[in-house]
Design a protein around this motif. Structure first.
Motif, PDB file in Angstrom:
ATOM      1  N   LEU A  31       0.537  -1.107  -0.276  1.00 45.66           N
ATOM      2  CA  LEU A  31      -0.096   0.043  -0.662  1.00 45.66           C
ATOM      3  C   LEU A  31       0.485   1.327  -0.380  1.00 45.66           C
ATOM      4  O   LEU A  31       0.781   2.462  -0.674  1.00 45.66           O
ATOM      5  N   ARG A  32       1.531   1.249   0.961  1.00 47.84           N
ATOM      6  CA  ARG A  32       2.430   2.194   0.883  1.00 47.84           C
ATOM      7  C   ARG A  32       3.645   2.586  -1.136  1.00 47.84           C
ATOM      8  O   ARG A  32       4.033   3.895  -0.843  1.00 47.84           O
ATOM      9  N   THR A  33       3.968   1.621  -1.651  1.00 47.57           N
ATOM     10  CA  THR A  33       4.994   1.857  -2.324  1.00 47.57           C
ATOM     11  C   THR A  33       3.368   1.659  -3.385  1.00 47.57           C
ATOM     12  O   THR A  33       4.252   3.140  -4.327  1.00 47.57           O
ATOM     13  N   LEU A  34       2.682   1.810  -3.579  1.00 49.35           N
ATOM     14  CA  LEU A  34       2.196   2.948  -4.221  1.00 49.35           C
ATOM     15  C   LEU A  34       1.241   4.116  -4.028  1.00 49.35           C
ATOM     16  O   LEU A  34       1.583   4.524  -4.939  1.00 49.35           O
ATOM     17  N   ALA A  35       1.248   3.938  -2.980  1.00 47.14           N
ATOM     18  CA  ALA A  35       1.126   5.924  -2.607  1.00 47.14           C
ATOM     19  C   ALA A  35       2.368   6.472  -3.420  1.00 47.14           C
ATOM     20  O   ALA A  35       2.019   7.406  -3.565  1.00 47.14           O
ATOM     21  N   MET A  36       3.705   6.264  -3.198  1.00 47.30           N
ATOM     22  CA  MET A  36       4.621   6.418  -3.491  1.00 47.30           C
ATOM     23  C   MET A  36       4.804   6.595  -5.171  1.00 47.30           C
ATOM     24  O   MET A  36       5.227   7.892  -5.295  1.00 47.30           O
ATOM     25  N   ARG A  37       4.922   5.577  -5.383  1.00 45.78           N
ATOM     26  CA  ARG A  37       4.463   5.894  -7.077  1.00 45.78           C
ATOM     27  C   ARG A  37       3.160   6.806  -7.805  1.00 45.78           C
ATOM     28  O   ARG A  37       3.278   7.992  -8.281  1.00 45.78           O
ATOM     29  N   ASP A  38       2.091   6.730  -6.723  1.00 48.95           N
ATOM     30  CA  ASP A  38       0.960   7.651  -7.406  1.00 48.95           C
ATOM     31  C   ASP A  38       0.879   8.993  -6.713  1.00 48.95           C
ATOM     32  O   ASP A  38       1.294  10.105  -7.626  1.00 48.95           O
ATOM     33  N   ARG A  39       2.279   9.612  -6.011  1.00 43.62           N
ATOM     34  CA  ARG A  39       2.672  10.785  -5.389  1.00 43.62           C
ATOM     35  C   ARG A  39       3.533  11.254  -6.500  1.00 43.62           C
ATOM     36  O   ARG A  39       3.464  12.587  -6.334  1.00 43.62           O
ATOM     37  N   LEU A  40       4.421  10.332  -6.425  1.00 46.11           N
ATOM     38  CA  LEU A  40       5.531  11.140  -8.344  1.00 46.11           C
ATOM     39  C   LEU A  40       4.824  11.025  -9.010  1.00 46.11           C
ATOM     40  O   LEU A  40       5.677  12.031  -9.584  1.00 46.11           O
ATOM     41  N   THR A  41       3.744  10.729  -9.650  1.00 51.48           N
ATOM     42  CA  THR A  41       3.620  10.958 -10.531  1.00 51.48           C
ATOM     43  C   THR A  41       2.296  11.453 -11.098  1.00 51.48           C
ATOM     44  O   THR A  41       1.652  11.716 -12.033  1.00 51.48           O
ATOM     45  N   ARG A  42       1.721  11.818  -9.491  1.00 49.35           N
ATOM     46  CA  ARG A  42      -0.127  12.739  -9.930  1.00 49.35           C
ATOM     47  C   ARG A  42       0.656  14.358 -10.307  1.00 49.35           C
ATOM     48  O   ARG A  42       1.578  14.699 -10.529  1.00 49.35           O
ATOM     49  N   LYS A  43       0.078  14.884 -11.565  1.00 51.20           N
ATOM     50  CA  LYS A  43       0.747  16.039 -12.122  1.00 51.20           C
ATOM     51  C   LYS A  43      -0.332  17.206 -11.534  1.00 51.20           C
ATOM     52  O   LYS A  43      -1.711  18.222 -12.582  1.00 51.20           O
ATOM     53  N   ASP A  44      -0.169  17.500 -10.133  1.00 49.64           N
ATOM     54  CA  ASP A  44      -1.011  18.876  -9.570  1.00 49.64           C
ATOM     55  C   ASP A  44      -0.325  19.449  -8.705  1.00 49.64           C
ATOM     56  O   ASP A  44       1.112  19.752  -9.002  1.00 49.64           O
TER      57      ASP A  44
END
Length: 408
Positions: A395-408
């Motif tokens: 879950l943490r791995t997913l959250a870190m990936r999403d934080r890096l790829t988020r375009k906001d």
């Protein structure tokens, strides 16, 4: 329509419809008819069926008390799985059909009959259950389903045929029945006519096996059920046979307004139908069985069993009792029940079944593990930190990936 039938075994209740079927078989197929009437605990006198069959010229008449076999070999195995169809239906009609079909096939072999016959209509589930069971047990058996063959279009046509052939018709059968009823030791079901509109509350007279919860006693009834290998074996400390125990639970459930169900279900043939079911003893037994499992079954075993239950229930409802997949699932279920034993205490009150205690020598429940007091080292709460971190890793791995790829 094949006309080479010499002898047929008919599932015979002695009622109007099966009496008409009996005569229709004799006249249409010009064959000998053997009747089989099963005492499944429906609560009706069966000797009139014998007299009626004799009056209609039947020479071989089978009337059998199969209540113990029904509960021991069909109801109890199903209840080990906690099977319910579409979340609520305890399968009372469904589970009786394979036993009737089994005896039809056995009697056909004993009497040299080449066919069996049933009175199920072409719109319902029972035709499927009877026939799938019969073919599973004897692939060469011929099955006659008069409702799919004959020319009768209405109740009036049936009554006219009865009168022309001197088949006795009770006065209350000369009009349209308000609803149809099927009953056995597990339940009663009512459907049709006054029950066909699912928006309308069923009239009080529909209910056959229970007082209304509002009219049930104001004082709770406390009982204790004992289990061994997943089956109920005693009531209030007294050992009872399967059928006797279920009958006793029916009495208790009836008096306390337990087991009523108003259901719109999905039939196997594709239509929806509304039925009123009463399963007083079965409702109590289902609740008690889940309670004893809660302290004796391993978590993953229980969850696996629960995940397979809808499939098992569907197989029973659809008529696949004698299929290899149901038997495979049954083997798994029975293995899970080896240590499901102990006692469950319940309160019955105005339609409700409440578990108030459960105990077993095979219990997996540990006071030392769950206590909020000093557990004397039985469980080190600090271990939970690593457990949580490991389970959180993805879950943490997913959250870190999403934080890096988020375009906001």
């Amino acid at each position: 329509m094949a006309r080479d039938i010499k002898k047929v075994v008919l599932a015979y209740s002695g009622g109007l419809d099966t009496s008409i079927i009996l005569k229709w078989l004799q006249t249409t197929y010009n064959c000998e008819v053997v009747t089989f009437t099963a005492d499944l605990g429906q609560g009706e006198e069966l000797e009139p069926a014998r007299r009626k069959a004799e009056m209609m010229g039947v020479k071989e008449i089978y009337i059998e008390d199969v209540r113990e076999e029904f509960v021991r070999d069909f109801v109890f195995p199903m209840f080990r799985m906690n099977a319910v169809y579409e979340g609520v239906y305890l399968l009372g009609t469904s589970i009786a059909r394979p036993l009737i079909a089994k005896r039809l096939v056995e009697i056909a072999r004993e009497t040299g009959a080449d066919a069996v016959a049933h009175g199920a209509t072409g719109k319902g589930n029972d035709q499927v259950r009877f026939e799938l069971s019969a073919y599973a047990l004897n692939p060469d058996i011929k099955v006659i389903a008069p409702w799919r063959e004959w020319e009768f279009k209405s109740r009036t046509d049936l009554l006219d045929f009865a009168e022309k052939n001197q088949i006795p018709v009770a006065k209350d059968k000369r009009g349209e029945a308000p609803f149809s009823v099927d009953a056995n030791l597990l339940h009663s079901s009512s459907e049709g006519k006054v029950l066909e509109d699912p928006a309308q509350e069923p009239p009080p007279y529909v209910f056959q096996r229970s007082v209304s919860p509002e009219e049930a006693p104001d004082k709770a009834t406390t009982i204790e059920i004992g289990f061994r290998k997943g089956d109920a074996v005693s009531l209030n400390g007294k050992d009872l046979s399967p059928a006797t125990l279920l009958a006793a639970l029916n009495d208790l459930g009836r008096d306390n307004g337990i087991g009523r169900l108003d259901l719109v279900e999905n039939r196997f043939v594709g239509m929806k139908s509304r039925g009123i079911y009463e399963t007083p003893g079965g409702t109590i037994l289902h609740t008690a069985h889940r309670a004893i499992e809660s302290i004796t079954l391993d978590r993953e075993a229980m969850h696996l069993k629960d995940s397979l239950m809808p499939r098992y229930a569907e197989l029973v409802y659809y008529g696949f009792w004698f299929s290899p997949e149901r038997e495979m699932l049954q083997a798994l279920v029975d293995r899970s029940q080896e240590n499901v034993e102990g006692t469950v205490r319940l309160k019955l009150y105005k339609g409700n079944v409440t578990v108030i205690g459960r105990e077993s020598d095979m219990s997996l429940y540990s006071d030392a593990l769950v206590t909020f007091e000093d557990d004397r080292g039985a469980y080190d709460q600090r271990d939970a930190a690593g457990f949580i971190r490991l389970n959180a890793l993805r879950l943490r791995t997913l959250a870190m990936r999403d934080r890096l790829t988020r375009k906001d």
